[in-house]
Structure formats: structure tokens, C-alpha cells
Design an enzyme around this catalytic site. Structure first.
Site, PDB file in Angstrom:
ATOM      1  N   ARG A 240       0.585  -1.221   0.033  1.00 31.32           N
ATOM      2  CA  ARG A 240       0.065  -0.118   0.104  1.00 31.32           C
ATOM      3  C   ARG A 240       0.728   1.255  -0.043  1.00 31.32           C
ATOM      4  NH1 ARG A 240      -3.300  -2.885  -1.467  1.00 31.32           N
ATOM      5  NH2 ARG A 240      -5.676  -3.199  -0.445  1.00 31.32           N
ATOM      6  N   HIS A 288      -1.558   1.139  -9.110  1.00 28.69           N
ATOM      7  CA  HIS A 288      -1.898  -0.090  -8.537  1.00 28.69           C
ATOM      8  C   HIS A 288      -2.886  -1.394  -9.030  1.00 28.69           C
ATOM      9  CE1 HIS A 288      -4.369  -0.482  -4.429  1.00 28.69           C
ATOM     10  NE2 HIS A 288      -3.877  -1.387  -4.728  1.00 28.69           N
TER      11      HIS A 288
END
Ligand SMILES: NC(=O)c1ccc[n+]([C@@H]2O[C@H](COP(=O)([O-])OP(=O)(O)OC[C@H]3O[C@@H](n4cnc5c(N)ncnc54)[C@H](OP(=O)(O)O)[C@@H]3O)[C@@H](O)[C@H]2O)c1
Length: 325
Positions: A240, A288
Site C-alpha cells: 500500500r 496499482h
């Protein structure tokens, strides 16, 4: 096993605009695998919230789930639950995350691709091609490189074991002790320095929790091994964005503490046009998408979990809320 009472709608809440998260596609997949169970895509004005027994969610708006008084379980449609854990009004029902071979394989593809990219000097070779330069550099073997994986869970353990099979030396670091064949395992705060000292390419597959927030910082990069054929250590983060201190990453790339990075995740997503990460010559950026959640695989996983739960069985991959993952 006690039969649990069947029925109750599955509410699907998706808060993303990217192509993989088209809500209509997810609803269609859930309709196919849920049999007679009503599947509702929220917001749906015709729905009585009391009829919702299950929710399948991706980044729901905080507070959205508390409307469902008869909720029995929440299925997060990804492996990382940090966005959900940030909702203080999350109902007190089991929270299930994704852990399926489809997602694991995708992440291992990403990790192997990026480890090989740095190991095989692809940044230099692509630049050479653009400049029509034919100057191969010495190429060391995989066995000369230790890849250290932070997070030896579902994703990290698989990536480490595939890298080992490719010939890399593999190490890993987790919260609690782990034993994985062929992988040198470290754990906890007491062993992180030894793990970092052994690591040439650092791969981060940690969950984002209060304990791991900002863990990828200059102190950590400065402890990585500098005596490998790579010249300077490399960071690959597909966990993350908030795990990383981005100012430290740029400063460490510029002063040589890091030799290159592959980043799939960022504090701000999408990255703004002005971000240096788009253009820095030592940065490989992906939007991502290291491991997308696949609607076919995950809808079947959720439907299977609900069927087992209603037959009296246990839910799998339930998040431990006290740990945050
Ligand atoms: N970029 C993408 O496309 C993408 C896709 C999917 C997932 N992800 C990210 O990948 C993460 C990992 O997924 P997963 O399924 O592998 O999770 P997981 O199975 O829960 O594994 C988490 C690992 O991290 C370790 N860990 C957690 N907190 C730690 C701490 N404070 N110190 C040291 N180790 C710690 C755990 O240690 P223990 O073994 O001791 O529990 C475990 O080994 C997700 O949370 C998500 O953020 C990203």
C-alpha cells in the site's frame, strides 16, 4: 453442523472508477453464482436495508455498512482491508478478505517481473536501445542476489518461493515466526535489521496497519546490503502507498542509497501529473494493478463462502480486527 437460515440479499458496494471495478460486471457475476439470492447493486432505492445479510465491498463510503441491521458478514473484494478498517462504524460481523490462487498468482507475476527487471538491468538496456548503444554490461547470476520479502502471508510466501525456484536467495520477514522451505525467515522488530542487512532487493507485501504505516523509510533503506552486484539496493512496493515515505524514496534514489524502485502503490492515487515518480529515471511506476481482483474468481469465492457459512461451516480468511489485517 447447524443449518443457518438461508435467504437475505447480497449487497454489492463498489467505490472505484477503474475498468476492473465496473459495478455492472460484478453484479452480473454475482447474479450468476448466487442462485436464488437477490443481488443488489447499491445505491438501490427499492431495497429495504433489513433484507441485506451479506455485503461484498470495495472501498465503501465510511458509514455505508451500518445501515444494514441484519448483516451477517462483509466480504472485502480485495486482500487489503485498510480502507474498511478506517471506518469506525463498521458493523461487528466477520470481515472476510480475499485469499485465492488467482490473486496470488497475479501478484507473484508482478513481483517476479519487477525483480527480474532490476536483476537483468532492464532500465539500462531500454535506455541503451533508445540511444542505439550496444554495450552489454556484466550480468551476474540470480544466485548472487538475495530478495527479501516483507510480509510472508498469502502473497509474500508464494512470491518468495517462486523467486527461490528461479535461483534467487530468498529471505522473508513477518510479525510472527514462519517456517518456509528454502527461505530464510526473520520476524518481529528484533530481527528486522538482520533481515535488511541480508537483502539486496526489498519486496514489500505488508498490509497497511498502524504498525506498518511509513515503514519504508530512509532508516530501513540505509540498512539494506550495499555489497551486491546491483551496486545499490532496490525497493519494490506492491503493498500500500502509505507504507512508504515518498520524500525519503526520492531522496534515497538521488543520493544513491537506493539504486532503483518499482512502485505499484502511492500515498495519492492516481498520482498527480506533477509527481516526480512519473519521470524519475530510476522509477518503474505501475497504476496499482499488480494484482487485480478478478470478478469471475472472486464472485465464486464469495458465493462458496456464503454457501458453506449457511450450511453451518466456518468462514475462511476472516480478518483479525485487533491486528488490523
Ligand atoms: N498492489 C496490489 O494490486 C495488491 C493486491 C493485493 C494485495 N495487496 C496488498 O498486499 C497485502 C498483503 O496481502 P496478503 O494476502 O499476503 O496478506 P496476509 O496473508 O495477511 O499477510 C500479511 C503478512 O504481513 C505480515 N505482517 C503484518 N504486520 C506486520 C508487522 N507489523 N511486522 C511484520 N510483519 C507483518 C504478516 O505476519 P504474520 O505472518 O506473522 O501474520 C504476514 O506475513 C495486502 O494487505 C494488500 O495491502 C496489494
Amino acid at each position: 453442523m447447524n443449518q443457518r437460515k438461508t435467504s437475505g440479499a447480497l449487497a454489492v458496494l463498489i467505490n472505484s472508477t477503474s475498468q476492473n471495478w465496473l459495478p455492472a460486471r460484478w453484479k452480473e457475476r454475482f447474479d450468476t453464482v448466487c442462485g436464488d439470492r437477490p443481488v443488489v447493486l447499491l445505491p438501490d432505492a427499492r431495497l429495504d436495508p433489513k433484507d441485506v445479510h451479506y455485503a461484498a465491498v470495495w472501498k465503501p463510503v465510511p458509514g455505508e455498512l451500518k445501515a444494514f441491521a441484519n448483516l451477517r458478514a462483509v466480504f472485502n473484494l480485495g486482500a487489503g482491508v485498510d480502507a474498511l478498517m478506517a471506518d469506525d462504524s463498521l458493523p461487528d460481523v466477520p470481515l472476510v478478505r480475499v485469499a485465492v490462487p488467482d490473486l496470488t498468482n497475479r501478484m507473484t507475476e508482478y513481483v517476479v517481473l519487477h525483480v527480474l527487471m532490476h536483476h537483468r538491468q532492464e532500465l539500462y538496456l531500454r535506455q541503451s536501445q533508445r540511444e542505439k548503444v550496444w554495450e552489454p554490461r556484466y550480468q551476474w547470476p540470480a544466485s548472487a542476489i538475495t530478495v527479501g520479502v516483507m510480509g510472508l502471508g498469502t502473497l509474500g510466501a508464494d512470491a518468495a518461493s517462486v523467486l527461490r525456484r528461479l535461483g534467487f536467495r530468498a529471505a522473508g520477514w513477518s510479525r510472527s515466526p514462519r517456517t518456509l522451505e528454502g527461505i530464510t525467515c526473520f520476524h518481529g522488530a528484533g530481527q528486522i535489521d538482520a533481515f535488511l542487512r541480508a537483502t539486496d532487493i526489498l519486496v514489500c507485501l505488508l498490509p497497511l496497519t498502524p504498525e506498518t504505516h511509513g515503514i519504508l523509510n530512509r532508516d530501513v533503506f540505509a540498512k539494506l546490503n550495499r555489497n551486491s552486484p546491483l551496486g545499490a539496493p532496490v525497493l519494490i512496493n506492491a503493498g500500500r502507498g502509505a507504507l512508504q515515505n515518498e520524500a525519503d524514496i526520492l531522496a534515497c534514489l538521488n543520493d544513491g542509497t537506493l539504486g532503483g524502485v518499482s512502485l505499484d502503490v502511492f500515498v495519492q492515487e492516481p498520482q498527480p501529473a506533477a509527481s516526480r515518480f512519473w519521470t524519475h529515471p530510476k522509477v518503474v511506476l505501475t497504476p496499482h494493478n499488480a494484482a487485480d481482483t478478478d470478478a469471475d474468481a472472486i464472485s465464486a469465492y464469495v458465493a462458496g463462502q456464503i454457501a458453506r457459512f449457511e450450511a453451518g461451516g466456518a468462514l475462511e480468511n476472516v480478518v483479525d480486527r485487533s491486528r488490523g489485517y
